[in-house]
Enzyme design. Structure first.
Site, PDB file in Angstrom:
ATOM      1  N   PHE A 113       0.853  -1.185   0.000  1.00  0.00           N
ATOM      2  CA  PHE A 113       0.000   0.000   0.000  1.00  0.00           C
ATOM      3  C   PHE A 113       0.889   1.235   0.000  1.00  0.00           C
ATOM      4  O   PHE A 113       1.821   1.337   0.808  1.00  0.00           O
ATOM      5  CB  PHE A 113      -0.916  -0.003   1.225  1.00  0.00           C
ATOM      6  N   ASP A 184       2.043  -5.883   7.365  1.00  0.00           N
ATOM      7  CA  ASP A 184       0.828  -5.070   7.375  1.00  0.00           C
ATOM      8  C   ASP A 184      -0.357  -6.008   7.135  1.00  0.00           C
ATOM      9  O   ASP A 184      -0.436  -6.674   6.097  1.00  0.00           O
ATOM     10  CB  ASP A 184       0.901  -3.999   6.284  1.00  0.00           C
ATOM     11  N   TYR A 209     -10.963  -0.600  10.577  1.00  0.00           N
ATOM     12  CA  TYR A 209     -12.162  -0.061   9.933  1.00  0.00           C
ATOM     13  C   TYR A 209     -12.571  -0.847   8.700  1.00  0.00           C
ATOM     14  O   TYR A 209     -13.629  -0.593   8.131  1.00  0.00           O
ATOM     15  CB  TYR A 209     -11.980   1.417   9.569  1.00  0.00           C
ATOM     16  N   LYS A 210     -11.754  -1.812   8.289  1.00  0.00           N
ATOM     17  CA  LYS A 210     -12.111  -2.626   7.121  1.00  0.00           C
ATOM     18  C   LYS A 210     -12.920  -3.841   7.583  1.00  0.00           C
ATOM     19  O   LYS A 210     -14.068  -3.711   7.998  1.00  0.00           O
ATOM     20  CB  LYS A 210     -10.855  -3.032   6.360  1.00  0.00           C
ATOM     21  N   ARG A 356     -12.838  -3.634  -7.761  1.00  0.00           N
ATOM     22  CA  ARG A 356     -12.499  -4.435  -6.581  1.00  0.00           C
ATOM     23  C   ARG A 356     -13.760  -4.766  -5.771  1.00  0.00           C
ATOM     24  O   ARG A 356     -14.578  -3.897  -5.498  1.00  0.00           O
ATOM     25  CB  ARG A 356     -11.501  -3.654  -5.720  1.00  0.00           C
TER      26      ARG A 356
END
Length: 397
Positions: A113, A184, A209-210, A356
């Protein structure tokens, strides 16, 4: 056996919406609103500052850390929540570098990322011109773990395609060369089984939060292997990471264990929302989540490839090699995704051409997949994406 019908009933899912974007922002647990309101009214409202003691606010970061730790194979007392993922990346890599004082290279890959790379690049620039961030293709990582590499920093699941790194084998290669690992888990925690302890990982970071459904801006977490905790100096020496924060000493002394990785004041309202989400996760077995995720993603790929020939699979075909998401390439992917969202199927777009879709068995089932594919097929077959309104880029894609 996890009852996914029961977990689905615990989320606030708008009528007419099929939500395939929990890999970006998880939906609202139904209990979160009342839980947060109760905290605001009964704790903040009535206890005021005494809530830090009476309501146990100060212990939330480590209490939540242990609950997350169960999902990622972490030892008790090795995970703490707080701050943001970018802060935790900086903190982990800085601490890892100090464990290898004679080396100057951080190795990562081009599938990482970008924010992780930005943070490390900024850190290394501050340390001096002899430090290097070495970025290679994902498939070339193993060959580039050499004896000059101090830290291997990788995102386990690629945010664009869902391709997975083999944490165990790469960690073993890194340790054989004297390299410290930082993983990560932003697209792993709550998506796939993770075994930090079994893989002998050194550091790990992630967000909540995912897949973990903590809400927008929910706190991050950091893991430090217990064998390293007492050796680690937190480069971000925050007040709450001090051994005795209320002694108000002018000199910093790191706290005991994982407490030393705390930095700023914990965001209690956000942590309360996360705590409500963790009530659902406490009901879940990650092996069941993984099995159902593979079932759903395989169904989605099969149906889409049968009806949408203009879309090209970007994710690994082997389900063992991908996380809990499926990505397809399409030159007009942004417009097609906006057309889907307008029809109630919410995924997202990642430049330059990735559509996605995230699959979370806690609230997505096979009928959702079938319905989503029907809408996608209609949009692609009839070129319903080909309008100016769907091609105008918004700030968040």
């Amino acid at each position: 056996m996890t009852d996914f019908a029961a977990t689905k009933a615990l989320f606030e899912l708008p009528d007419g919406v099929i939500y395939l974007d929990g890999n970006s922002l998880g939906p609202l647990p139904q209990a979160a609103g009342k839980t947060v309101a109760r905290m605001i009214e009964d704790e903040w409202g009535q206890m005021l500052i005494t809530g830090w003691n009476k309501a146990g606010w100060m212990g939330l970061p480590t209490g939540l850390g242990d609950r997350i730790g169960r999902l990622i194979g972490a030892e008790p007392g090795s995970v703490v929540t707080g701050d943001t993922l970018s802060i935790k990346v900086y903190q982990a890599v800085a601490s890892a570098l100090e464990l290898c004082p004679d080396r100057r290279v951080v190795l990562s890959d081009s599938g990482n990322f970008p924010s992780d790379l930005y943070m490390v690049d900024g850190l290394l620039r501050s340390l001096g011109s002899d430090y290097e961030l070495r970025v290679v293709a994902p498939e070339d990582v193993a060959a580039h773990i050499t004896e000059d590499v101090a830290v291997l920093m990788l995102t386990e699941v690629d945010y664009r395609t869902g391709r997975m790194h083999d944490m165990k084998s790469l960690t073993e290669l890194a340790h054989a060369k004297g390299t410290v690992t930082v993983w990560d888990l932003a697209h792993s925690a709550g998506a796939i089984p993770v075994n930090l302890s079994g893989c002998n990982a050194d550091f790990a970071v992630g967000c909540t939060y995912k897949y973990l459904n903590g809400g927008p801006g929910a706190p991050a977490f950091i893991y430090v292997a217990p064998r390293l905790t007492d050796r680690v100096r937190p480069a971000l020496s925050g007040w709450l990471g001090h051994e005795a924060p209320f002694a108000f000493d002018l000199d910093y002394r790191p706290g005991n264990g994982i407490e030393r990785m705390r930095v700023g004041t914990p965001p209690i309202i956000q942590m309360t929302a996360l705590s409500a989400a963790m009530e659902i996760w406490d009901m879940v077995d990650m092996a069941d989540v993984r099995a159902k995720s593979i079932e759903l993603t395989e169904l989605f790929i099969t149906r889409v490839e049968a009806t949408c020939p203009d879309l090209t699979l970007a994710s690994p075909r082997d389900p063992a090699q991908r996380g809990s998401q499926v990505s397809f390439r399409f030159a007009e992917g942004y417009a097609a995704m906006q057309a889907l969202i307008a029809r109630g199927v919410i995924g997202d777009f990642r430049a330059p051409d990735i559509m996605r879709f995230g699959f979370t068995p806690l609230y997505i089932d096979a009928q959702d997949v079938e319905n989503a594919v029907k809408i996608l097929t209609d949009i692609m077959t009839n070129r319903l994406w080909d309008t100016p309104e769907y091609k105008t880029r918004q700030r968040v894609t």
